[in-house]
Design an enzyme around this catalytic site. Structure first.
Site, PDB file in Angstrom:
ATOM      1  N   ALA A  10      91.791  51.048 -25.736  1.00  0.00           N
ATOM      2  CA  ALA A  10      91.005  52.072 -25.031  1.00  0.00           C
ATOM      3  C   ALA A  10      89.588  52.170 -25.568  1.00  0.00           C
ATOM      4  CB  ALA A  10      91.710  53.422 -25.155  1.00  0.00           C
ATOM      5  N   ARG A  16      82.239  48.555 -15.156  1.00  0.00           N
ATOM      6  CA  ARG A  16      82.438  48.439 -13.708  1.00  0.00           C
ATOM      7  C   ARG A  16      82.722  49.785 -13.033  1.00  0.00           C
ATOM      8  NH1 ARG A  16      86.688  43.545 -14.449  1.00  0.00           N
ATOM      9  NH2 ARG A  16      86.867  44.564 -16.482  1.00  0.00           N
ATOM     10  N   GLY A 140      94.074  37.839 -15.205  1.00  0.00           N
ATOM     11  CA  GLY A 140      94.363  36.566 -15.847  1.00  0.00           C
ATOM     12  C   GLY A 140      95.558  35.921 -15.153  1.00  0.00           C
ATOM     13  N   GLU A 155      91.957  33.409 -18.113  1.00  0.00           N
ATOM     14  CA  GLU A 155      91.157  34.450 -17.460  1.00  0.00           C
ATOM     15  C   GLU A 155      90.508  33.886 -16.209  1.00  0.00           C
ATOM     16  OE1 GLU A 155      90.793  37.935 -18.501  1.00  0.00           O
ATOM     17  OE2 GLU A 155      92.648  37.022 -19.190  1.00  0.00           O
ATOM     18  N   ASN A 377      98.029 101.894  -3.241  1.00  0.00           N
ATOM     19  CA  ASN A 377      97.504 101.331  -2.001  1.00  0.00           C
ATOM     20  C   ASN A 377      95.977 101.339  -2.080  1.00  0.00           C
ATOM     21  OD1 ASN A 377      98.295 100.663   1.042  1.00  0.00           O
ATOM     22  ND2 ASN A 377      96.384 101.803   0.999  1.00  0.00           N
TER      23      ASN A 377
HETATM   24  C1  UD1 Z   1      92.657  42.105 -19.136  1.00  0.00           C
HETATM   25  C2  UD1 Z   1      93.279  40.750 -19.508  1.00  0.00           C
HETATM   26  C3  UD1 Z   1      93.718  40.038 -18.212  1.00  0.00           C
HETATM   27  C4  UD1 Z   1      94.724  40.929 -17.480  1.00  0.00           C
HETATM   28  C5  UD1 Z   1      94.130  42.319 -17.234  1.00  0.00           C
HETATM   29  C6  UD1 Z   1      95.207  43.251 -16.705  1.00  0.00           C
HETATM   30  C7  UD1 Z   1      92.141  39.912 -21.504  1.00  0.00           C
HETATM   31  C8  UD1 Z   1      91.134  38.981 -22.050  1.00  0.00           C
HETATM   32  N1  UD1 Z   1      92.311  39.937 -20.192  1.00  0.00           N
HETATM   33  O1  UD1 Z   1      91.494  41.846 -18.358  1.00  0.00           O
HETATM   34  O2  UD1 Z   1      94.334  38.805 -18.550  1.00  0.00           O
HETATM   35  O3  UD1 Z   1      95.060  40.330 -16.241  1.00  0.00           O
HETATM   36  O4  UD1 Z   1      93.624  42.891 -18.458  1.00  0.00           O
HETATM   37  O5  UD1 Z   1      94.676  44.480 -16.294  1.00  0.00           O
HETATM   38  O6  UD1 Z   1      92.790  40.623 -22.272  1.00  0.00           O
HETATM   39  N2  UD1 Z   1      89.270  46.844 -24.567  1.00  0.00           N
HETATM   40  C9  UD1 Z   1      89.047  47.240 -25.851  1.00  0.00           C
HETATM   41  N3  UD1 Z   1      88.198  46.529 -26.626  1.00  0.00           N
HETATM   42  C10 UD1 Z   1      87.565  45.421 -26.171  1.00  0.00           C
HETATM   43  C11 UD1 Z   1      87.811  44.998 -24.851  1.00  0.00           C
HETATM   44  C12 UD1 Z   1      88.687  45.726 -24.065  1.00  0.00           C
HETATM   45  O7  UD1 Z   1      89.613  48.247 -26.305  1.00  0.00           O
HETATM   46  O8  UD1 Z   1      86.817  44.829 -26.944  1.00  0.00           O
HETATM   47  C13 UD1 Z   1      90.224  47.631 -23.729  1.00  0.00           C
HETATM   48  C14 UD1 Z   1      89.552  48.248 -22.518  1.00  0.00           C
HETATM   49  O9  UD1 Z   1      89.102  49.553 -22.798  1.00  0.00           O
HETATM   50  C15 UD1 Z   1      90.683  48.260 -21.507  1.00  0.00           C
HETATM   51  C16 UD1 Z   1      91.577  47.115 -21.936  1.00  0.00           C
HETATM   52  O10 UD1 Z   1      91.213  46.774 -23.248  1.00  0.00           O
HETATM   53  O11 UD1 Z   1      91.429  49.461 -21.532  1.00  0.00           O
HETATM   54  C17 UD1 Z   1      91.435  45.885 -21.040  1.00  0.00           C
HETATM   55  O12 UD1 Z   1      90.067  45.464 -21.028  1.00  0.00           O
HETATM   56  P1  UD1 Z   1      89.376  45.031 -19.677  1.00  0.00           P
HETATM   57  O13 UD1 Z   1      87.958  44.706 -19.990  1.00  0.00           O
HETATM   58  O14 UD1 Z   1      89.618  46.006 -18.614  1.00  0.00           O
HETATM   59  O15 UD1 Z   1      90.154  43.666 -19.388  1.00  0.00           O
HETATM   60  P2  UD1 Z   1      90.372  42.948 -17.999  1.00  0.00           P
HETATM   61  O16 UD1 Z   1      89.125  42.217 -17.648  1.00  0.00           O
HETATM   62  O17 UD1 Z   1      90.882  43.890 -16.995  1.00  0.00           O
HETATM   63 CA    CA Z   2      91.262  46.076 -16.968  1.00  0.00          CA
END
Ligand code: UD1
Ligand code: CA
Length: 454
Positions: A10, A16, A140, A155, A377
């Site tokens: 998190a 985005r 992914g 990915e 009332n």
């Molecule tokens: C990720 C997965 C992808 C999967 C998808 C499912 C990776 C590289 N990719 O992609 O394979 O299909 O989730 O929803 O893992 N976060 C951190 N620290 C970081 C980066 C991310 O805490 O340095 C947390 C984000 O807050 C988020 C979660 O990890 O809650 C996922 O990160 P996000 O950037 O949304 O990954 P996706 O591109 O969705």
């Molecule tokens: Ca995600």
């Protein structure tokens, strides 16, 4: 039973989402996404839950409070790097570690349990939760060999044309042998399209080590929606809304039009209560049994008793008793306490006031900072004059008093019990019990006046 741990990711900003609010704090049915995830993880009975925080670390930990422990990821270098931050808490422990993304608000405990069961059955070092997606865009992709064994995840940004056509996706949920996880994380690099340390690379690393790597494909792809933007957020909201409505319907609540009824994740509703279309129930609201909540009522953080009717009205941070009727078109503002068998009619506003049992405020009134006794009332158009432009003052009306129509009660003022106020009176002095208060200009009739004018 070996220990189970959970790591919830998190720390991302959620670019985005295009928002000032950190992604995982965006609410779905009134509850932040990450809190949905933590609450489901808790149901699995994880021994320790560690949430990785970074962007908005304080806000996230404030939201989750003691539901989780925390590890700080100062720079967001990718999901593998995020999990590594949990090493200070979990490193070296024996057991199984679930990893879940904080932006997957629809995930359910049963799915995590199935994943854990499969992991155990397969005696695997890592098991990835996959799903079949009609449209895999953004996720992914799972690459399997000719025997159907999982080799790795790729990915989207790193995938070839052919790999992109794969419809089995990585849901972002995994379980790992805890020690193998932290050992493999050290070997993840960031040599990819995004220059990030990817968590799913652990799958490939363990596979290459010759370890058992498994995949569990959940049939519930719709529960695995990853929310990266507002379009997905509204989709998550829609699905969660229907899920919540279904839960209440199974518990004996009639919801005439679930698509048009919004119920917060934490609301409690009793049996045989009926919700009309357009009802919005927010926050920690409890509604008893046999209630009728009429069209377009908006109820926030409130408690409503049994067999009460709320019709096209707004109720905010207040409590309403049993067999009471509110509305249509009433506005119950915060800190009001309305007791049993009360009638609050149309165009009545109540603010920070108490209304005792069996009292009636039937039409067109404003009651603010008041204590209204039992069996009172308040006639049509009764107004508490509670504000002098600077300060607010209190009004008290005792039990069984009758306040005639169009009365102003200029606060601070008390009408004692069993008193009577004549219609049209502006009450500026306390009225003793058993007295009649009358304060209005006497009427004079000028006989024949109209024909003289002609
Ligand atoms: C990720 C997965 C992808 C999967 C998808 C499912 C990776 C590289 N990719 O992609 O394979 O299909 O989730 O929803 O893992 N976060 C951190 N620290 C970081 C980066 C991310 O805490 O340095 C947390 C984000 O807050 C988020 C979660 O990890 O809650 C996922 O990160 P996000 O950037 O949304 O990954 P996706 O591109 O969705
Ligand atoms: Ca995600």
């Amino acid at each position: 039973m070996p220990n189970t741990y959970a790591v919830i990711l998190a720390a991302g900003q959620g670019t985005r989402m295009k928002s000032k609010l950190y992604k995982v704090l965006h609410p779905v049915c009134g509850k932040p996404m990450v809190e949905h995830v933590v609450d489901e993880v808790a149901k699995v009975g994880a021994d320790r839950i560690v949430t990785i925080v970074g962007h908005g670390a304080e806000a996230v930990s404030e939201t989750l409070g003691e539901k989780s422990e925390y590890a700080l990821q100062e720079e967001q270098l990718g999901t593998a790097h995020a999990v590594e931050q949990a090493e200070e808490v979990l490193g070296g422990l024996e057991g199984t570690t679930l990893v879940i993304c904080g932006d997957t608000p629809l995930i359910q405990a049963e799915t995590m349990q199935s994943l854990l069961d499969h992991h155990k059955e397969m005696n695997a070092k890592a098991t990835i939760l996959t799903a079949h997606a009609e449209d895999p865009t953004g996720y992914g992709r799972i690459i399997r060999d000719e025997n159907g064994e999982v080799l790795r995840n790729v990915e989207e940004k790193d995938a070839s044309e052919k790999e992109r056509r794969v419809t089995e996706i990585n849901t972002g949920t995994y379980c790992f042998d805890n020690r193998a996880l932290f050992e493999a994380l050290r070997r993840v690099d960031n040599d990819n399209a995004q220059g990030e340390y990817y968590l799913p690379d652990v799958i490939r690393i363990l596979k290459e080590d010759g370890e058992v790597v498994a995949a569990y494909e959940t049939p519930k792809f719709e529960d695995m929606l990853g929310v990266n933007d507002r379009v997905a957020l509204s989709e998550a909201e829609r699905r969660m809304r229907l899920r919540i409505a279904e839960k209440h319907m199974r518990n004996g609540v009639t919801i005439m039009s679930p698509e048009q009824t919004i119920i917060s994740a934490d609301a409690v509703i009793g049996q045989d209560t009926v919700l009309y279309p357009g009802v919005i129930i927010e926050g920690a609201t409890t509604i008893g049994s046999d209630c009728h909540i009429g069209p377009n009522s908006h109820i926030v953080n409130s408690t409503i008793g049994r067999a009460t009717t709320v019709h096209s009205s707004v109720v905010l941070e207040s409590s309403i008793g049993d067999e009471t009727a509110v509305g249509p078109f009433a506005h119950i503002r915060p800190q009001s306490v309305i007791h049993n068998e009360v009638k609050i009619g149309n165009f009545v506003e109540v603010k920070k006031s108490t209304v005792g049992n069996s009292s009636k405020l039937s039409h067109l009134s404003y009651v603010g900072d008041a204590t209204i006794g039992e069996e009172v009332n308040l006639g049509c158009g009764t107004i508490t004059v509670n504000y002098d432009g600077k300060n607010k003052y209190e009004t008290v009306v005792g039990d069984r008093s009758f306040i005639g129509c169009n009365t102003n009660l200029v606060a601070p003022v008390t009408v004692e019990s069993d008193a009577f106020v004549a219609a049209g009176t502006t009450v500026t002095k306390d009225v003793p019990s058993d007295a009649l208060a009358i304060g209005r200009v006497r009427q004079e009739n000028k006989e024949g006046y109209v024909s003289k004018l002609k």
